[in-house]
Each structure stands twice: as C-alpha cells, then as structure tokens.
Design a protein around this motif. Sequence first.
Motif, PDB file in Angstrom:
ATOM      1  N   HIS A  22     -17.869 -21.387   8.112  1.00 32.34           N
ATOM      2  CA  HIS A  22     -18.160 -20.255   8.985  1.00 32.34           C
ATOM      3  C   HIS A  22     -17.111 -20.328  10.092  1.00 32.34           C
ATOM      4  O   HIS A  22     -17.015 -21.348  10.784  1.00 32.34           O
ATOM      5  CB  HIS A  22     -19.571 -20.370   9.551  1.00 32.34           C
ATOM      6  N   HIS A  23     -16.320 -19.284  10.230  1.00 29.01           N
ATOM      7  CA  HIS A  23     -15.182 -19.351  11.150  1.00 29.01           C
ATOM      8  C   HIS A  23     -14.949 -18.010  11.820  1.00 29.01           C
ATOM      9  O   HIS A  23     -15.472 -16.986  11.398  1.00 29.01           O
ATOM     10  CB  HIS A  23     -13.926 -19.798  10.398  1.00 29.01           C
ATOM     11  N   GLY A  24     -14.141 -18.040  12.870  1.00 28.36           N
ATOM     12  CA  GLY A  24     -13.774 -16.819  13.573  1.00 28.36           C
ATOM     13  C   GLY A  24     -14.843 -16.329  14.525  1.00 28.36           C
ATOM     14  O   GLY A  24     -14.660 -15.333  15.208  1.00 28.36           O
ATOM     15  N   GLY A  25     -15.967 -17.020  14.592  1.00 28.69           N
ATOM     16  CA  GLY A  25     -17.061 -16.615  15.464  1.00 28.69           C
ATOM     17  C   GLY A  25     -17.193 -17.545  16.654  1.00 28.69           C
ATOM     18  O   GLY A  25     -16.350 -18.399  16.908  1.00 28.69           O
ATOM     19  N   ARG A  84     -26.918 -19.145  18.289  1.00 28.24           N
ATOM     20  CA  ARG A  84     -26.467 -18.346  17.151  1.00 28.24           C
ATOM     21  C   ARG A  84     -24.945 -18.451  17.039  1.00 28.24           C
ATOM     22  O   ARG A  84     -24.249 -18.695  18.011  1.00 28.24           O
ATOM     23  CB  ARG A  84     -26.838 -16.864  17.306  1.00 28.24           C
ATOM     24  N   TYR A  85     -24.451 -18.252  15.823  1.00 28.43           N
ATOM     25  CA  TYR A  85     -23.004 -18.157  15.574  1.00 28.43           C
ATOM     26  C   TYR A  85     -22.742 -16.682  15.310  1.00 28.43           C
ATOM     27  O   TYR A  85     -23.218 -16.136  14.316  1.00 28.43           O
ATOM     28  CB  TYR A  85     -22.614 -19.016  14.366  1.00 28.43           C
ATOM     29  N   VAL A  86     -22.033 -16.015  16.217  1.00 31.18           N
ATOM     30  CA  VAL A  86     -21.866 -14.567  16.133  1.00 31.18           C
ATOM     31  C   VAL A  86     -20.420 -14.175  15.813  1.00 31.18           C
ATOM     32  O   VAL A  86     -19.478 -14.875  16.169  1.00 31.18           O
ATOM     33  CB  VAL A  86     -22.328 -13.860  17.433  1.00 31.18           C
ATOM     34  N   ASN A  87     -20.309 -13.041  15.132  1.00 25.76           N
ATOM     35  CA  ASN A  87     -19.018 -12.432  14.782  1.00 25.76           C
ATOM     36  C   ASN A  87     -18.152 -13.323  13.907  1.00 25.76           C
ATOM     37  O   ASN A  87     -16.926 -13.267  13.977  1.00 25.76           O
ATOM     38  CB  ASN A  87     -18.242 -12.017  16.037  1.00 25.76           C
ATOM     39  N   GLY A  88     -18.781 -14.139  13.090  1.00 21.48           N
ATOM     40  CA  GLY A  88     -18.022 -15.034  12.231  1.00 21.48           C
ATOM     41  C   GLY A  88     -17.827 -14.488  10.826  1.00 21.48           C
ATOM     42  O   GLY A  88     -18.436 -13.504  10.422  1.00 21.48           O
ATOM     43  N   LYS A  89     -16.936 -15.132  10.123  1.00 24.05           N
ATOM     44  CA  LYS A  89     -16.660 -14.839   8.717  1.00 24.05           C
ATOM     45  C   LYS A  89     -17.052 -16.067   7.909  1.00 24.05           C
ATOM     46  O   LYS A  89     -17.237 -17.148   8.459  1.00 24.05           O
ATOM     47  CB  LYS A  89     -15.167 -14.549   8.533  1.00 24.05           C
ATOM     48  N   VAL A  90     -17.138 -15.904   6.598  1.00 27.42           N
ATOM     49  CA  VAL A  90     -17.531 -17.011   5.727  1.00 27.42           C
ATOM     50  C   VAL A  90     -16.497 -17.179   4.619  1.00 27.42           C
ATOM     51  O   VAL A  90     -16.058 -16.204   4.016  1.00 27.42           O
ATOM     52  CB  VAL A  90     -18.929 -16.745   5.103  1.00 27.42           C
ATOM     53  N   GLU A  91     -16.132 -18.419   4.377  1.00 27.38           N
ATOM     54  CA  GLU A  91     -15.195 -18.763   3.299  1.00 27.38           C
ATOM     55  C   GLU A  91     -15.822 -19.874   2.462  1.00 27.38           C
ATOM     56  O   GLU A  91     -16.157 -20.936   2.985  1.00 27.38           O
ATOM     57  CB  GLU A  91     -13.870 -19.247   3.889  1.00 27.38           C
TER      58      GLU A  91
END
Length: 119
Positions: A11-14, A25-32
Amino acid sequence: MMSIYVVPVFHHGGTLVTLPNGSVRYVNGKVEKYPPMDIDFVNWKDLETLGKLIGYVRFEAMYWHEVPATEFGDGLHKIQGDRDINDMCDFTMMHHLDEIHIYLEHPIDVPIEAEVDLS
C-alpha cells in the motif's frame, strides 16, 4: 518441510492519518501486488527492493498490518529490522494467511535548484 508462499501487497502513495475519533487510516493510497514469495526468505532487503520497484527511492517508514485486526491502527506494526519481519512472518503462518500487507510512508521529494551551464 513444505515451503509456504505469501503474496506481498504494498500500500503506497498514501498517508497514515489519525481521525478525530482516534482511529488510524491509510488514505489516498494505491495497491501493488507482487508474485508470491517463500515466507522463510522474506527479508528487509527484498521488501525495500519491492518498494523501489514501485518508484520510491526512500521511505520514512514501512509497516506491516495484522489482517484482520479489529481496528486498523491496532494491527499496524513498524518494520525496523529482522525481528519485526520475523514477527510478521510468524503471525502470517500462525493465521494461515496468503498475503502480507505492507504500508509505506515516504517523504515528499523537494526539487533541488541547481545552476546548469547550457552553453
């Protein structure tokens, strides 16, 4: 002994945020998701390399998450070395999970101004 494979899910970019009610919370993230790895060989260098493949040169912090935790923040654990990775792998095997969830916090890169002679 049979090998156990897990899928690393990054989970990154958040951003990790604490809400007014105290929950995290982890917000505005992307998933790889990456191909499965043998859990016996998961280590810091491999996790760092997978983070770099997403495009992050530096991390402020890397966390693993206990799935399922009642509250997100209660299941979040900072990874600072081999002991933390061993705890993550032990938890994953004990609960028969097929994924490990990694959350990245990374600094915002600030461009550096440089004088360039274009002549």
